[in-house]
Design a protein around this motif. Structure first.
Motif, PDB file in Angstrom:
ATOM      1  N   GLY A 166     -22.483  22.440  64.248  1.00 57.56           N
ATOM      2  CA  GLY A 166     -22.759  21.175  63.576  1.00 57.56           C
ATOM      3  C   GLY A 166     -21.625  20.872  62.625  1.00 57.56           C
ATOM      4  N   ARG A 167     -21.464  19.607  62.302  1.00 56.95           N
ATOM      5  CA  ARG A 167     -20.425  19.223  61.367  1.00 56.95           C
ATOM      6  C   ARG A 167     -20.731  19.769  59.973  1.00 56.95           C
ATOM      7  NH1 ARG A 167     -20.612  12.966  61.819  1.00 56.95           N
ATOM      8  NH2 ARG A 167     -19.212  13.183  60.024  1.00 56.95           N
ATOM      9  N   ASN A 168     -19.702  19.779  59.109  1.00 60.08           N
ATOM     10  CA  ASN A 168     -19.938  20.189  57.727  1.00 60.08           C
ATOM     11  C   ASN A 168     -21.014  19.300  57.112  1.00 60.08           C
ATOM     12  OD1 ASN A 168     -18.048  22.323  57.379  1.00 60.08           O
ATOM     13  ND2 ASN A 168     -16.408  20.815  57.455  1.00 60.08           N
ATOM     14  N   GLY A 169     -21.955  19.929  56.403  1.00 61.64           N
ATOM     15  CA  GLY A 169     -23.062  19.192  55.820  1.00 61.64           C
ATOM     16  C   GLY A 169     -24.254  19.074  56.742  1.00 61.64           C
ATOM     17  N   ALA A 170     -24.190  19.721  57.932  1.00 57.44           N
ATOM     18  CA  ALA A 170     -25.296  19.630  58.890  1.00 57.44           C
ATOM     19  C   ALA A 170     -26.486  20.487  58.484  1.00 57.44           C
ATOM     20  CB  ALA A 170     -24.822  20.030  60.284  1.00 57.44           C
ATOM     21  N   GLY A 171     -26.267  21.453  57.579  1.00 58.58           N
ATOM     22  CA  GLY A 171     -27.349  22.316  57.131  1.00 58.58           C
ATOM     23  C   GLY A 171     -27.204  23.759  57.554  1.00 58.58           C
ATOM     24  N   LEU A 205      -8.384   8.416  45.812  1.00 58.34           N
ATOM     25  CA  LEU A 205      -8.101   9.540  46.696  1.00 58.34           C
ATOM     26  C   LEU A 205      -9.348   9.943  47.489  1.00 58.34           C
ATOM     27  CD1 LEU A 205      -5.921  11.694  44.270  1.00 58.34           C
ATOM     28  CD2 LEU A 205      -5.111  10.544  46.350  1.00 58.34           C
ATOM     29  N   ILE A 206     -10.504   9.900  46.840  1.00 55.06           N
ATOM     30  CA  ILE A 206     -11.763  10.199  47.526  1.00 55.06           C
ATOM     31  C   ILE A 206     -11.987   9.220  48.674  1.00 55.06           C
ATOM     32  CG2 ILE A 206     -14.285  10.110  47.249  1.00 55.06           C
ATOM     33  CD1 ILE A 206     -13.852  11.314  44.440  1.00 55.06           C
ATOM     34  N   ARG A 207     -11.679   7.951  48.420  1.00 52.31           N
ATOM     35  CA  ARG A 207     -11.842   6.935  49.466  1.00 52.31           C
ATOM     36  C   ARG A 207     -10.866   7.185  50.623  1.00 52.31           C
ATOM     37  NH1 ARG A 207      -9.373   3.020  51.526  1.00 52.31           N
ATOM     38  NH2 ARG A 207      -7.597   3.228  50.095  1.00 52.31           N
ATOM     39  N   ARG A 208      -9.616   7.496  50.292  1.00 45.18           N
ATOM     40  CA  ARG A 208      -8.614   7.697  51.342  1.00 45.18           C
ATOM     41  C   ARG A 208      -8.932   8.902  52.213  1.00 45.18           C
ATOM     42  NH1 ARG A 208      -2.874   7.635  48.319  1.00 45.18           N
ATOM     43  NH2 ARG A 208      -2.215   8.412  50.378  1.00 45.18           N
ATOM     44  N   LEU A 209      -9.513   9.926  51.635  1.00 43.50           N
ATOM     45  CA  LEU A 209      -9.816  11.146  52.392  1.00 43.50           C
ATOM     46  C   LEU A 209     -11.254  11.179  52.903  1.00 43.50           C
ATOM     47  CD1 LEU A 209      -7.784  13.541  52.856  1.00 43.50           C
ATOM     48  CD2 LEU A 209      -7.124  12.006  51.009  1.00 43.50           C
ATOM     49  N   ASP A 210     -12.058  10.185  52.531  1.00 48.07           N
ATOM     50  CA  ASP A 210     -13.466  10.140  52.952  1.00 48.07           C
ATOM     51  C   ASP A 210     -14.205  11.410  52.526  1.00 48.07           C
ATOM     52  OD1 ASP A 210     -15.759   9.084  54.102  1.00 48.07           O
ATOM     53  OD2 ASP A 210     -15.338   9.942  56.077  1.00 48.07           O
ATOM     54  N   ILE A 211     -14.073  11.768  51.245  1.00 52.40           N
ATOM     55  CA  ILE A 211     -14.731  12.957  50.701  1.00 52.40           C
ATOM     56  C   ILE A 211     -16.197  12.646  50.423  1.00 52.40           C
ATOM     57  CG2 ILE A 211     -14.766  14.578  48.766  1.00 52.40           C
ATOM     58  CD1 ILE A 211     -11.710  14.068  48.526  1.00 52.40           C
ATOM     59  N   VAL A 212     -17.076  13.555  50.863  1.00 51.95           N
ATOM     60  CA  VAL A 212     -18.521  13.375  50.721  1.00 51.95           C
ATOM     61  C   VAL A 212     -19.112  14.559  49.972  1.00 51.95           C
ATOM     62  CG1 VAL A 212     -20.689  13.064  51.966  1.00 51.95           C
ATOM     63  CG2 VAL A 212     -18.586  12.060  52.871  1.00 51.95           C
ATOM     64  N   GLY A 270     -15.299  21.537  54.883  1.00 52.24           N
ATOM     65  CA  GLY A 270     -14.431  20.438  55.283  1.00 52.24           C
ATOM     66  C   GLY A 270     -14.082  19.523  54.134  1.00 52.24           C
ATOM     67  N   ASN A 271     -15.056  19.252  53.277  1.00 52.90           N
ATOM     68  CA  ASN A 271     -14.795  18.377  52.134  1.00 52.90           C
ATOM     69  C   ASN A 271     -13.969  19.080  51.060  1.00 52.90           C
ATOM     70  OD1 ASN A 271     -16.149  15.669  52.535  1.00 52.90           O
ATOM     71  ND2 ASN A 271     -17.821  17.032  53.071  1.00 52.90           N
ATOM     72  N   GLN A 272     -14.113  20.392  50.929  1.00 55.06           N
ATOM     73  CA  GLN A 272     -13.233  21.132  50.026  1.00 55.06           C
ATOM     74  C   GLN A 272     -11.779  21.025  50.492  1.00 55.06           C
ATOM     75  OE1 GLN A 272     -14.695  25.149  49.837  1.00 55.06           O
ATOM     76  NE2 GLN A 272     -16.286  24.652  48.342  1.00 55.06           N
ATOM     77  N   GLN A 273     -11.583  21.140  51.811  1.00 62.10           N
ATOM     78  CA  GLN A 273     -10.223  21.024  52.333  1.00 62.10           C
ATOM     79  C   GLN A 273      -9.668  19.626  52.102  1.00 62.10           C
ATOM     80  OE1 GLN A 273      -8.201  23.228  53.026  1.00 62.10           O
ATOM     81  NE2 GLN A 273      -7.276  23.158  55.056  1.00 62.10           N
TER      82      GLN A 273
END
Length: 510
Positions: free
Chosen positions: A48-53, A391-398, A412-415
């Motif tokens: 699952g993707r990052n954040g999938a649980g 920067l958060i917007r440009r990298l789509d950090i969640v 993934g979001n840490q990276q």
């Protein structure tokens, strides 16, 4: 679709069963009524993707968290109480991507940490401890000297030590969390051989990985989570790669176009230039990366590729040769000097060299650009927050929060946060070391899109990797083997040729 051909009424047939499990942290629903059935004696993938649980489920399966609802069974019996850590260790173990082996201790001490007294008594018998460690390593056919210091082991050997330590408690259900993230191709194959051998000896594995090719090569069954929910389970040999990706993303897989930006003209000058660069791990490296160009530096473990990149970033000092940025020679050996010269970089290990867990996303993303956030040694909180938000917007950090603790994000979001810091000062040269290791498919695309965006701003981008998917974004690829450049590929190439060069072999013409 069932996960395995076993009798559902036979509890001994299941190493682990999760039913109707939900978990909430504040306003965040981490798991929603998920289930998982892992048959005894199989290698079962959880994807699952990052954040999938996935991480939340692992914490519940190992007794670190209690579910809000639902049940967990291990070996046909309900999970022990959270307070009974010994009972959990006897039933299930987890080998995490961030290894817990203590470098300062010997292998024997690591295997029996907090259990050094063997056979009763109050005094440690080092002879008995080493004999017991040798017996344990021999039982699982692990060729490691129990007297050796853990610091001297390879990443691969440290993983084996962690697995052996887990099995020493009696657990026969082992969770492997991104075990290949830091291994080269040959190391991955040796790990797979070891997993298959342990499975033949009665050990069951839950295998978590973002590398789907590993799932099809190693695992019998797979379960997919998406957005904290169960999506599907099935036999791996009954699922196509397209079906699996669509289950993970919730989207139809489209035909991929060439992800590379237009190649820069041949006569464009500037960018990154390495001339005759040599160091302890590499020799006579000559490489040019022009503004607007993405060049891959590929190689297996021990090839020297990361050491070459670190020389550019100031993390290492070459013994001879030169590094130039826009035709100006860089005095190597200093990260601040490299940054002032226009180098931004993502290090190979985001945990040890990139992210500061205790700081917020905003602090991590902007720590390299205080000169953009105020004057006379002062940082404007308002300006910092606005710059970090961009920067958060440009990298789509969640989640897209400046005040979010960075250590609480998915891998993934840490990276992405580390990548945000790398591009925060609009570098002339962007160096990405293993940029997609241990991240999901969508995060990979987002991180590599950052490289494309950097070229549109005029940067020269060097991608250092052994992941063939990363190389799809490159205009050219230079391969290093045992510290020497052995092959160069331009525009179009065959993956087989690249892999052969990375492994130091030649393909026959027939």
């Amino acid at each position: 679709m069932s996960t395995a051909a076993v009798d559902s009424t036979d509890t001994a047939s299941w190493a682990a069963r999760v039913a109707g499990v939900s978990k909430t942290f504040g306003a965040t629903r981490a798991l929603r009524d998920v289930h998982l059935d892992v048959a005894t004696g199989e290698v079962h993938a959880l994807v699952g993707r990052n954040g999938a649980g996935k991480s939340t489920l692992v914490s519940i399966l190992t007794g670190l968290q209690a579910p809000d609802s639902g049940t967990v069974e291990l070996g046909g019996a309900p999970g022990p109480s959270l307070a009974d850590r010994e009972a959990w260790r006897q039933r299930v173990a987890c080998v995490y991507q961030r290894l817990t082996v203590i470098d300062e201790l010997s292998v024997a001490e690591n295997l029996f940490v907090n259990r050094q007294v063997i056979g009763g008594g109050r005094v440690i018998s080092w002879k008995r401890l080493h004999a017991k460690a040798a017996e344990l390593l021999g039982e699982w056919h692990l060729d490691i000297d129990p007297a050796s210091t853990a610091r001297d082991l390879t990443i691969e050997q440290k993983q084996y030590v962690e697995i052996a330590r887990a099995l020493s408690f009696g657990a026969r259900f082992v969770i492997l969390d991104e075990p290949t993230a830091r291994l080269d191709g040959t190391g991955v194959q040796r790990l797979f051989e070891r997993i298959r051998a342990l499975r033949a000896q009665g050990v069951t594995f839950l295998y978590i990985s973002h590398h789907l090719q590993e799932i099809f090569e190693l695992c019998e069954s797979v379960t997919v989570f998406r957005d904290a929910q169960f999506v599907r389970s099935g036999r791996v040999d009954e699922l196509s790669r397209t079906t699996l990706i669509e289950a993970m993303t919730g989207e139809k897989v489209a035909v991929r176009s060439d992800p590379r930006p237009p190649a820069p003209g041949r006569l464009i000058e500037g960018g990154l230039q390495l001339d005759g660069l040599s160091g302890s791990a590499y020799e006579d490296i000559t490489l040019t990366v022009r503004p607007g160009e993405i060049v891959g530096l590929a190689g297996s473990g021990g090839s020297g590729k990361f050491e070459i990149a670190e020389a550019v970033c100031g993390l290492g000092t070459p013994s001879r040769g030169t590094v130039s940025i826009d035709a100006k020679r860089l005095r190597t050996g200093s990260v601040p000097r490299a940054q002032r010269a226009g180098v931004g970089f993502v290090p190979k290990d985001r945990h040890r060299e990139g992210l500061v867990d205790g700081l917020t996303v905003g602090d991590n993303a902007t720590m390299s650009v205080p000169h953009r956030l105020g004057g006379h040694g002062w940082v404007s909180p308002k300006r910092q927050a606005a710059y970090a938000q961009e920067l958060i917007r440009r990298l789509d950090i969640v989640p897209p929060r400046v005040d979010q603790p960075a250590g609480e994000l998915s891998g993934g979001n840490q990276q992405k946060v580390v990548a945000a810091r790398a591009i925060a000062d609009d570098p002339k040269v962007l160096v990405l070391m293993a940029p997609t290791a241990g991240v999901d498919v969508r995060s990979k695309e987002s991180l590599l899109a950052t490289a494309v965006e950097a070229t549109e701003r005029g940067a020269a981008v060097l991608v250092v990797t052994d992941d063939l998917e990363d190389l799809r974004y490159c205009h050219r690829v230079s391969v290093v083997f045992r510290g020497r450049q052995v092959a160069d590929f331009e525009d179009q190439w065959d993956d087989r040729d690249v892999v052969a060069a990375m492994e130091g072999v030649e393909l026959s013409d027939d």
